[in-house]
Design an enzyme around this catalytic site. Structure first.
Site, PDB file in Angstrom:
ATOM      1  N   ILE A   1      63.926  95.805  11.353  1.00  0.00           N
ATOM      2  CA  ILE A   1      63.181  95.114  10.309  1.00  0.00           C
ATOM      3  C   ILE A   1      61.729  95.024  10.741  1.00  0.00           C
ATOM      4  O   ILE A   1      61.417  94.528  11.819  1.00  0.00           O
ATOM      5  CB  ILE A   1      63.770  93.713  10.052  1.00  0.00           C
ATOM      6  CG1 ILE A   1      65.205  93.872   9.537  1.00  0.00           C
ATOM      7  CG2 ILE A   1      62.913  92.936   9.065  1.00  0.00           C
ATOM      8  CD1 ILE A   1      65.933  92.578   9.327  1.00  0.00           C
ATOM      9  N   CYS A   2      60.859  95.516   9.884  1.00  0.00           N
ATOM     10  CA  CYS A   2      59.427  95.557  10.171  1.00  0.00           C
ATOM     11  C   CYS A   2      58.733  94.452   9.380  1.00  0.00           C
ATOM     12  O   CYS A   2      58.518  94.571   8.179  1.00  0.00           O
ATOM     13  CB  CYS A   2      58.874  96.930   9.789  1.00  0.00           C
ATOM     14  SG  CYS A   2      57.118  97.104  10.123  1.00  0.00           S
ATOM     15  N   MET A   3      58.432  93.369  10.080  1.00  0.00           N
ATOM     16  CA  MET A   3      57.726  92.237   9.475  1.00  0.00           C
ATOM     17  C   MET A   3      56.759  91.677  10.511  1.00  0.00           C
ATOM     18  O   MET A   3      57.110  91.598  11.692  1.00  0.00           O
ATOM     19  CB  MET A   3      58.703  91.119   9.080  1.00  0.00           C
ATOM     20  CG  MET A   3      59.638  91.446   7.969  1.00  0.00           C
ATOM     21  SD  MET A   3      60.839  90.106   7.682  1.00  0.00           S
ATOM     22  CE  MET A   3      59.802  88.693   7.455  1.00  0.00           C
TER      23      MET A   3
ATOM     24  N   TYR B   1      61.227  96.894   3.994  1.00  0.00           N
ATOM     25  CA  TYR B   1      60.850  96.594   5.367  1.00  0.00           C
ATOM     26  C   TYR B   1      61.910  96.994   6.384  1.00  0.00           C
ATOM     27  O   TYR B   1      61.855  96.577   7.529  1.00  0.00           O
ATOM     28  CB  TYR B   1      60.545  95.105   5.504  1.00  0.00           C
ATOM     29  CG  TYR B   1      59.384  94.665   4.651  1.00  0.00           C
ATOM     30  CD1 TYR B   1      58.086  94.933   5.053  1.00  0.00           C
ATOM     31  CD2 TYR B   1      59.589  94.011   3.440  1.00  0.00           C
ATOM     32  CE1 TYR B   1      57.010  94.553   4.270  1.00  0.00           C
ATOM     33  CE2 TYR B   1      58.516  93.623   2.658  1.00  0.00           C
ATOM     34  CZ  TYR B   1      57.238  93.897   3.070  1.00  0.00           C
ATOM     35  OH  TYR B   1      56.174  93.527   2.302  1.00  0.00           O
TER      36      TYR B   1
END
Length: 108
Positions: free
Chosen positions: A87-89, A80
């Site tokens: 941060i890709c969440m 992620y």
């Protein structure tokens, strides 16, 4: 900011925080502990990495909008974490964010 006080009591055990240029809206966070069953933990042991350095930038309307979080070091690939460390969440998007979340909970 109450969030900063809450994090300060955890210092040296789980995470520690330093303000960037004394701004309450820009934090460098050292994540000292990660899941010991994770591949990340194994990599950290192999490379003698003591912590993961994150940067959190808070919008003016926090906690009603999520902070922007990125990894400064070490360089993480896959998962992620995007090329620039972002941060890709879903949790960190306006759609997935809840004002009830705390910074501590996001870090855990």
């Amino acid at each position: 900011m109450k969030e900063l006080q809450d994090i300060a009591r955890l210092s040296d055990r789980f995470i520690s925080v330093e303000l960037v240029d004394e701004s309450l809206f820009d934090w460098n966070v050292k994540l000292h502990q990660v899941d010991k069953d994770s591949v990340l933990w194994q990599d950290m042991k192999e490379t003698n990495t003591e912590f993961i350095l994150l940067n959190l930038t808070f919008p003016d309307n926090f906690p009603f909008s999520p902070p922007f979080m990125r990894v400064l070091s070490p360089r993480l690939e896959n998962g992620y974490v995007l090329d620039g460390g972002a941060i890709c969440m879903e949790l960190l998007t306006p759609r997935g964010w809840s004002s009830a979340y705390t910074v501590e909970a996001v870090m855990r």
